[in-house]
Every structure is written in C-alpha cells, then in structure tokens.
Design a protein around this motif. Structure first.
Motif, PDB file in Angstrom:
ATOM      1  N   PHE A 151       0.961  -1.071  -0.012  1.00 50.57           N
ATOM      2  CA  PHE A 151      -0.057   0.183  -0.066  1.00 50.57           C
ATOM      3  C   PHE A 151       0.851   1.310  -0.028  1.00 50.57           C
ATOM      4  O   PHE A 151       0.528   2.233  -0.529  1.00 50.57           O
ATOM      5  CB  PHE A 151      -1.271   0.105   1.400  1.00 50.57           C
ATOM      6  CG  PHE A 151      -2.206  -0.484   0.900  1.00 50.57           C
ATOM      7  CD1 PHE A 151      -3.159   0.072   0.232  1.00 50.57           C
ATOM      8  CD2 PHE A 151      -2.757  -1.675   1.494  1.00 50.57           C
ATOM      9  CE1 PHE A 151      -4.401  -0.475  -0.107  1.00 50.57           C
ATOM     10  CE2 PHE A 151      -3.805  -2.410   1.241  1.00 50.57           C
ATOM     11  CZ  PHE A 151      -4.621  -1.635   0.616  1.00 50.57           C
ATOM     12  N   VAL A 152       1.719   1.444   0.729  1.00 52.37           N
ATOM     13  CA  VAL A 152       2.596   2.731   1.133  1.00 52.37           C
ATOM     14  C   VAL A 152       3.311   2.931  -0.347  1.00 52.37           C
ATOM     15  O   VAL A 152       3.670   3.938  -0.738  1.00 52.37           O
ATOM     16  CB  VAL A 152       3.489   2.522   2.156  1.00 52.37           C
ATOM     17  CG1 VAL A 152       2.798   2.456   3.446  1.00 52.37           C
ATOM     18  CG2 VAL A 152       4.479   1.396   1.960  1.00 52.37           C
ATOM     19  N   ILE A 153       4.156   1.774  -1.136  1.00 49.60           N
ATOM     20  CA  ILE A 153       4.747   1.938  -2.161  1.00 49.60           C
ATOM     21  C   ILE A 153       3.539   2.523  -3.409  1.00 49.60           C
ATOM     22  O   ILE A 153       4.085   3.397  -4.187  1.00 49.60           O
ATOM     23  CB  ILE A 153       5.077   0.665  -2.684  1.00 49.60           C
ATOM     24  CG1 ILE A 153       6.443   0.177  -1.738  1.00 49.60           C
ATOM     25  CG2 ILE A 153       5.823   0.946  -4.209  1.00 49.60           C
ATOM     26  CD1 ILE A 153       7.590   1.275  -1.733  1.00 49.60           C
ATOM     27  N   THR A 154       2.417   1.960  -3.398  1.00 52.77           N
ATOM     28  CA  THR A 154       1.259   2.278  -4.344  1.00 52.77           C
ATOM     29  C   THR A 154       0.850   3.697  -4.135  1.00 52.77           C
ATOM     30  O   THR A 154       0.780   4.541  -5.059  1.00 52.77           O
ATOM     31  CB  THR A 154       0.271   1.644  -4.528  1.00 52.77           C
ATOM     32  OG1 THR A 154       0.811   0.052  -4.478  1.00 52.77           O
ATOM     33  CG2 THR A 154      -0.479   1.729  -5.573  1.00 52.77           C
ATOM     34  N   MET A 155       0.834   4.161  -2.837  1.00 54.80           N
ATOM     35  CA  MET A 155       0.501   5.457  -2.288  1.00 54.80           C
ATOM     36  C   MET A 155       1.539   6.392  -2.823  1.00 54.80           C
ATOM     37  O   MET A 155       1.393   7.619  -3.079  1.00 54.80           O
ATOM     38  CB  MET A 155       0.053   5.611  -0.910  1.00 54.80           C
ATOM     39  CG  MET A 155      -1.192   5.027  -0.764  1.00 54.80           C
ATOM     40  SD  MET A 155      -1.849   5.339   1.135  1.00 54.80           S
ATOM     41  CE  MET A 155      -0.664   4.025   2.067  1.00 54.80           C
ATOM     42  N   LEU A 156       2.950   5.938  -2.474  1.00 56.30           N
ATOM     43  CA  LEU A 156       3.710   7.042  -3.104  1.00 56.30           C
ATOM     44  C   LEU A 156       4.087   7.294  -4.362  1.00 56.30           C
ATOM     45  O   LEU A 156       4.012   8.356  -4.865  1.00 56.30           O
ATOM     46  CB  LEU A 156       5.370   6.090  -2.724  1.00 56.30           C
ATOM     47  CG  LEU A 156       6.642   6.630  -3.188  1.00 56.30           C
ATOM     48  CD1 LEU A 156       6.771   8.104  -2.502  1.00 56.30           C
ATOM     49  CD2 LEU A 156       7.765   5.554  -2.848  1.00 56.30           C
ATOM     50  N   ASP A 157       3.759   6.221  -5.288  1.00 58.76           N
ATOM     51  CA  ASP A 157       3.638   6.359  -6.697  1.00 58.76           C
ATOM     52  C   ASP A 157       2.499   7.256  -7.047  1.00 58.76           C
ATOM     53  O   ASP A 157       2.523   8.264  -7.845  1.00 58.76           O
ATOM     54  CB  ASP A 157       3.514   5.080  -7.452  1.00 58.76           C
ATOM     55  CG  ASP A 157       4.724   4.276  -7.622  1.00 58.76           C
ATOM     56  OD1 ASP A 157       5.913   4.921  -7.436  1.00 58.76           O
ATOM     57  OD2 ASP A 157       4.764   3.140  -8.057  1.00 58.76           O
ATOM     58  N   ALA A 158       1.427   7.138  -6.238  1.00 54.88           N
ATOM     59  CA  ALA A 158       0.080   7.956  -6.731  1.00 54.88           C
ATOM     60  C   ALA A 158       0.461   9.395  -6.417  1.00 54.88           C
ATOM     61  O   ALA A 158      -0.023  10.348  -7.080  1.00 54.88           O
ATOM     62  CB  ALA A 158      -0.966   7.510  -5.842  1.00 54.88           C
TER      63      ALA A 158
END
Length: 715
Positions: A397-404
């Motif tokens: 989740f945190v990596i995907t939120m980082l990308d977003a």
C-alpha cells in the motif's frame, strides 16, 4: 407476458441479482418495470451484453485477434503454440531477450532445427548476428527453456542437453538454461573459439553489442531495467543460492536484502563503472571469488553501515554469505538497474520473496496487487496528502500511495507552461520522505517494508514497528516520539463528546482479520467506542476504529480491505451505525471469494470488500450521536467484482470473445518491437474508472436524486 424478479433471473443469466438490478436502473433491459423496490423483468428478455468488455471496441482500438484457449502467441515464429509450462517460460524469455538483452525477433528462431551427429534436434531459442543466414554454423547463443519442475540434472532436458547443443554449433560461444519460476538458471560457455569443450560458468550471456571488460564492472549507462518475470526468477535464484549453501530461509532472506541494499546504493553513485560486479575470470578462481567477497563487503560497509545510523533488523557489520555464493548472486544482478526498474515489477518480485519467508499466522494476508491498485486509485491522492498504512506488511500500500503522490505532483505541474523538472523532482523527494508513513507490529515486516521503500529510492523512510492498538502513551517502538508526532493521535472534546483525531489525510490498509484474533486488555479496549461494555473485541473492528481516529475530520479518507461481514452481518449492525455516524461511505467494492485464497500462509476464503470512507466533521458526528441530525440520504458507489484476474487456484484468467476464444492485444516490448499477449480478465480497472468518473460528476453536481424512481442518477 410473464415477468420474473431479479432473484429468478439470476440463475438463468448467471449474474448476481445486484448486477441485474443495476442493468435495469441503467435502462438496459427492455421492458423491465419497477414495482415499489422490486424490478420485474419480461421472462423472454435478452441478457444485455457485458459492456465492461466491449470486444468490438477492444479489438478495434488495440489491434486484437483471437487465440485458441490453451495457446500462446510466439512472436518470433508468428504463430500460436500450445500453452505448456515450458512454452510459457520460452515466451517470457523471448520478452526478456528483447527488453533486457536488446536482441530482436529477426535475430531469433524458435524450434530451430540442428544436427547432432545423425540425430535431428530442435533448439528452443537460437540467436544469430544481425544479417547472418539462419544456419547451424551461424548460431551465436542458445537458450533452452524448460518447465519449472525440470531440474538442471534432468537426464533428458537438463543442462547436459544445452552443453551438447552448444558443442555442435561451431560458432556458438554461450548457452543459457532456465526453468523460469522454478528458480534454476545456468549459463555455459565454449572454452575458446574452435574448441569443442563447453563448461558451466557463473557469468551471464552477453547482451547485444555489450563490451565485457576483463577487470571492470558494467558501465552505469549500460545497466538495464528488469522485466517482471525475469526479476522474480533472479530474486528466487539468489535467495535459493544462499539457502542451499546451508543457511535457513529466514537468514537467507535477510542476507539477500543486504546485497540488494548494497546494489541500490552503488547505483546512486555518480561514476562510469559499477563497483557491484564480478568478472568472468574472477568467478572461475578462488582468489577471484575472494576479491569479489571483499569488494562487495567493502561497498556494504561504506555505503550502508557508515551511512545509515538507523538500526534495521537485517543490518550488521558485513554480508554473511559464503564467498562463492556471493559471487554467483552478484553475477545474477550486476547488469540490472534496480532503481530504474518499474515500481510494479520490483514490488511483484520483492513481495513474492517476502511472502515466501515472512507470511505470518496472525491474520496477515498479503494484499493482491490488483486490489491495492484499485483501493489507492479510489483514494484520489493529492500532492499535499499525508499517507499511511498502519499494518503495512511488506509495503504494498505505501509504495502504491508513494507512486500516486508522485504522479499527482507531476500532473499538477504538467498543466502549466514551462520547464518544472527540478521543482517536480524536489517535491516528489519531499513527498517520499515526509508524506509517507508506514507501521507494522511485526518487526520483520516493518524491516521488509523499509527495504521495499529503499528499492524505490526512499532512503530514510519513516517506518515503525509499533502495536498501533496500544494507547499512545504506551507506544515504545524505536523513534516512538517521531511516530507520535507524525500520527498526531490525540483526544479532543467536541459538543460534549470525546473524540480521537490525527494528522492523516489518506489511509490505505488491509488490517489483520479473523475471529480468533482478539484483544482483551481493559486499557486497550477503553480507547474504542466499538469495544464499549465489552470484555474483548476482534482486532479487525478495533483497527477499523483506529483508522478513523487517525484521519483529519472533514477531510481524511481511507480505503480499507474489510471482511464483508462488517457490511452485512446482522450481529455487527452496531459497527455500521458507528461508521455512518463518524464517516460518509463513498464506495464499496465487493470482492470475489478467490481474492485472498492465494494469500497468507494458507490463504483465506473469507469474503472481503474494499470500503472507502471520508471522516465527518466532529460537530456533525456529535449532532448525529445526540439525535439532533439524522444520517442523511446520499449516494454511495457500489460494485460487485466478479473477476480479479485469477481463479481459486491462482491460475490467470483471460478475456474471451463470444465464441469462447481468448483475445490477444498488441504490446510494445521495446522501441517498435511488439508482440501479442492475452488480456487479463480483471473487472477492477474498469470499475475504478467508473468510480472516478462518478466522483468527478458528484463534485460537479451531476449526480441527482430521482424522487419518482427513488434512486440516484448520474448525468
């Protein structure tokens, strides 16, 4: 004319009653009428086409073609081949040879015929120099691809077969044997030109046009991003090299992370040649292997031990891997640019290794990437958001939120005229280090999450190891004061009510769930309204409340994976009432049973959903609790997800046409090189697109209540 209800039509059409009701409300079932709250459908009505997959449109826009079920497309031979396990590995290797090794389809032949004495044989993939005639004497590199179950020593299909093929092709200097996801890989090399002797070596086959130095590492400019399957295969092999050398799986995992960390830091340095390398000559002598061992450990000490003072569980003064094993691992990874590799590819490869070693037995079910992508997209992350996952696991989740967040920053500047490259870079770096917070009660998982962030260029990431259900005053993890500051969790009074509030504006999370995981400590339960009057409470409900507590009132949003029982179990009505009082429910995606069957230690068949909520203002919640205000009637986006790209056994599902044939679409591998691949049958991307369109129209006033039909409509 006779009529049937949605319940009666459901088994006839093979779709859910909710889906039929939606089709009726959209006017897509001719003759359907609404009586009260019940849809009546003509018994001879035709089932509407599934517009989620408008095959005519798909074929037109993506240059699609049909493929027989159970077949794969071979872009080298330009034909369909039966989809055996071996064929799957071959087609993945063809993509790797194009994307990572710079070869073209025109320089390859599949099923290439050769003579071995008087016997006729076929090479899986033969590679030639550009412009050369495709004959046995002109073969330069041979690649043999086998099913994952085949071993290197297999009498018929093992590496011995490859050695024979290389030996009988006089100009062939290299060969590669791989069983793909089985994790086995072996390179062989002719000792010298004109020699009939071929031996196993630990270096890689050459890339097209690659200059191999006798005493230096690869040029930094020549490092290539990895492709999805190849990185998974390499990571697995590296991990297995350590584990088979005598270390247990867990030790092997952490030592492998030290190597990855060193490789990433080496890539960050401004220099012509990489220091993370092993030469061909070094890999073939004990002195050379010892030089590699000392070089990599010196790098680790300089780039990691002396640079980072924050303790992580996998750190130590040196890399504790046997010299020969370390040299083999360096050979596997040295030509890659891990920093340049796509985040999704790195995440998939990394999380597969993490999952094989760190899956827990405390309700920890690793969230499938397709679900994470959908949930984070529905959060609509903005550049100024403070994002967290308080049960972060390996960091999906945190990596995907980082990308977003990075994408949101890019999109904001991209609308303006001018060159904002430096501003974008600066703000993206700030977002990565200041706006992303991760936590997990499992120290191993929090360390794995920190490593995942480092793989994505975030050095000093705020990752914590705290039992987040403990009262704030009891938080005692490393840097607990910093966690308290970042989360900002505190108790406030509003209109005679006590509330917890925090600093977080976006949360994506899949907290632990399971009826056997409960908290009974009175001092813990006293923090939660949903535990009031109880001597115990299941952690999934406590996590749900803690997530809402951390959100900024009137602004904070969360996308949470929850058991569907939270939404429909009569015994949990008090939870739903609490949710409606404290939040506005923005969306609900009901996920199919197979979603988590391949997750966790043994998977779970628990029916789950993605719940998207926005916290109300405290004054509004207080009014609802006091009965001064009723929970208003407002639209909620709801969708039933039927397919997530795989079945209950984890086997991939593909989109089919009306005749049951799987569909191919054109995919660009590199430059103008294209191939054809099947389309994963996953409802989530289209459903998320519909949600985002609905959200935009809701904000612009284009969603209204139809008082006659008693439903909300979207203009």
């Amino acid at each position: 004319m006779g009529y049937k209800t949605t319940s009666e039509m459901s088994p006839i059409w093979g779709i859910s009653t909710r889906r039929i009701g939606k089709l009726c409300s959209e006017g897509r079932i001719k003759g359907a009428i609404l009586k009260g709250k019940t849809w009546l459908i003509p018994e001879n009505a035709e089932k509407p086409d599934d517009m989620r997959y408008d095959q005519t449109l798909i074929q037109k826009e993506n240059k699609m073609a049909n493929i027989k079920e159970g077949y794969l497309y071979d872009p080298v031979a330009k034909k369909q081949r039966k989809a055996t396990d071996e064929e799957y590995v071959r087609q993945e290797m063809i993509k790797v040879l194009v994307q990572e090794y710079n070869y073209t389809f025109e320089e390859m032949e599949t099923e290439f015929p050769i003579k071995e004495g008087s016997a006729n044989k076929r090479i899986d993939i033969a590679i030639f120099n550009p412009g050369d005639e495709h004959t046995q004497v002109n073969v330069k590199v041979i690649v043999e691809t086998k099913a994952p179950k085949i071993s290197l020593s297999d009498k018929k299909d093992g590496v011995g077969q490859l050695i024979t093929y290389v030996a009988v092709c006089p100009d062939c200097m290299y060969g590669l044997w791989t069983n793909g996801s089985g994790g086995l890989r072996q390179v062989v090399q002719r000792i010298q030109e004109g020699s009939g002797k071929v031996r196993e070596v630990d270096n890689d086959i050459p890339r097209k046009g690659q200059e191999i130095s006798a005493d230096k590492g690869p040029k930094m400019d020549d490092l290539v991003p990895a492709t999805s399957e190849s990185l998974k295969w390499r990571f697995k092999k590296c991990h297995d090299i350590i584990a088979t050398a005598g270390d247990d799986k867990m030790t092997a995992f952490w030592e492998f992370l030290k190597v990855i960390e060193t490789k990433i830091e080496d890539e960050k340095e401004d220099k012509e040649y990489a220091d993370f390398f092993v030469t061909f000559n070094e890999s073939n002598t004990q002195d050379g292997i010892n030089r590699v061992y000392n070089r990599i450990n010196d790098l680790y000490k300089r780039l990691i031990v002396e640079k980072y003072d924050k303790y992580r569980g996998f750190q130590g003064d040196k890399i504790n891997i046997r010299p020969a094993s370390l040299a083999r691992i360096v050979s596997e990874l040295q030509n890659y640019s891990l920093l340049g590799t796509n985040t999704t590819i790195k995440g998939a490869a990394y999380e597969e290794i993490v999952g094989a070693n760190l899956r827990g037995d405390k309700g920890e079910f690793f969230t499938p990437r397709v679900v994470i992508d959908a949930a984070v997209s529905m959060l609509e992350i903005e550049p100024d958001d403070i994002c967290t996952d308080l049960a972060c696991g390996s960091g999906g989740f945190v990596i995907t939120m980082l990308d977003a967040g990075k994408k949101a920053i890019f999109d904001r500047y991209n609308k303006r005229k001018g060159d904002f490259t430096e501003a974008i870079k600066r703000e993206q770096e700030k977002f990565a280090t200041s706006n992303i917070i991760a936590n997990d009660i499992n120290r191993n998982l929090s360390n794995a999450c920190a490593m995942n962030l480092m793989m994505n260029g975030v050095d000093n990431s705020p990752v914590f190891n705290q039992d987040i259900l403990e009262p704030v005053q009891n938080w005692n993890c490393d840097n607990a004061d910093e966690l308290k500051r970042l989360y900002g969790l505190k108790k406030v009074e509003e209109s005679g009510h006590a509330f917890y509030i925090g600093n977080i504006t976006k949360i994506g999370a899949n907290p632990p769930f399971g009826n056997n995981i409960v908290r009974t400590e009175e001092y813990v339960l006293n923090q939660f309204e949903l535990a009031e009057g109880k001597t115990s409470q299941i952690v999934e409900i406590l996590f749900l409340e803690r997530i809402i507590q951390l959100l900024v009132p009137g602004k904070g949003r969360a996308a949470i994976v929850v058991p569907q029982s939270i939404l429909n179990n009569p015994g949990l009505e008090y939870v739903r009432k609490w949710l409606f009082a404290h939040t506005k429910v923005l969306g609900v995606l009901e996920l199919p049973v197979e979603t988590f069957l391949i997750s966790g230690r043994e998977g779970t068949g628990t029916l789950t959903a993605v719940l998207v909520v926005e916290r109300r203002e405290l004054t509004e919640t207080a009014q609802i609790l006091d009965g001064v205000k009723q929970v208003e009637n407002y639209p909620i986006f709801m969708a039933e997800v039927h397919k997530v790209g795989y079945d209950r056994r984890g086997k991939e599902l593909f989109v089919k046409d009306e005749e049951g044939q799987e569909i191919l679409h054109e995919v660009t591998l590199k430059d103008s090189t294209t191939t054809k691949e099947k389309v994963i049958d996953n409802d989530l991307p289209e459903i998320v697109n519909r949600y985002l369109e609905y959200s935009r129209k809701l904000k612009s006033g284009k969603v209204y209540y139809d008082v006659v039909e008693e439903i909300y409509r979207v203009l």
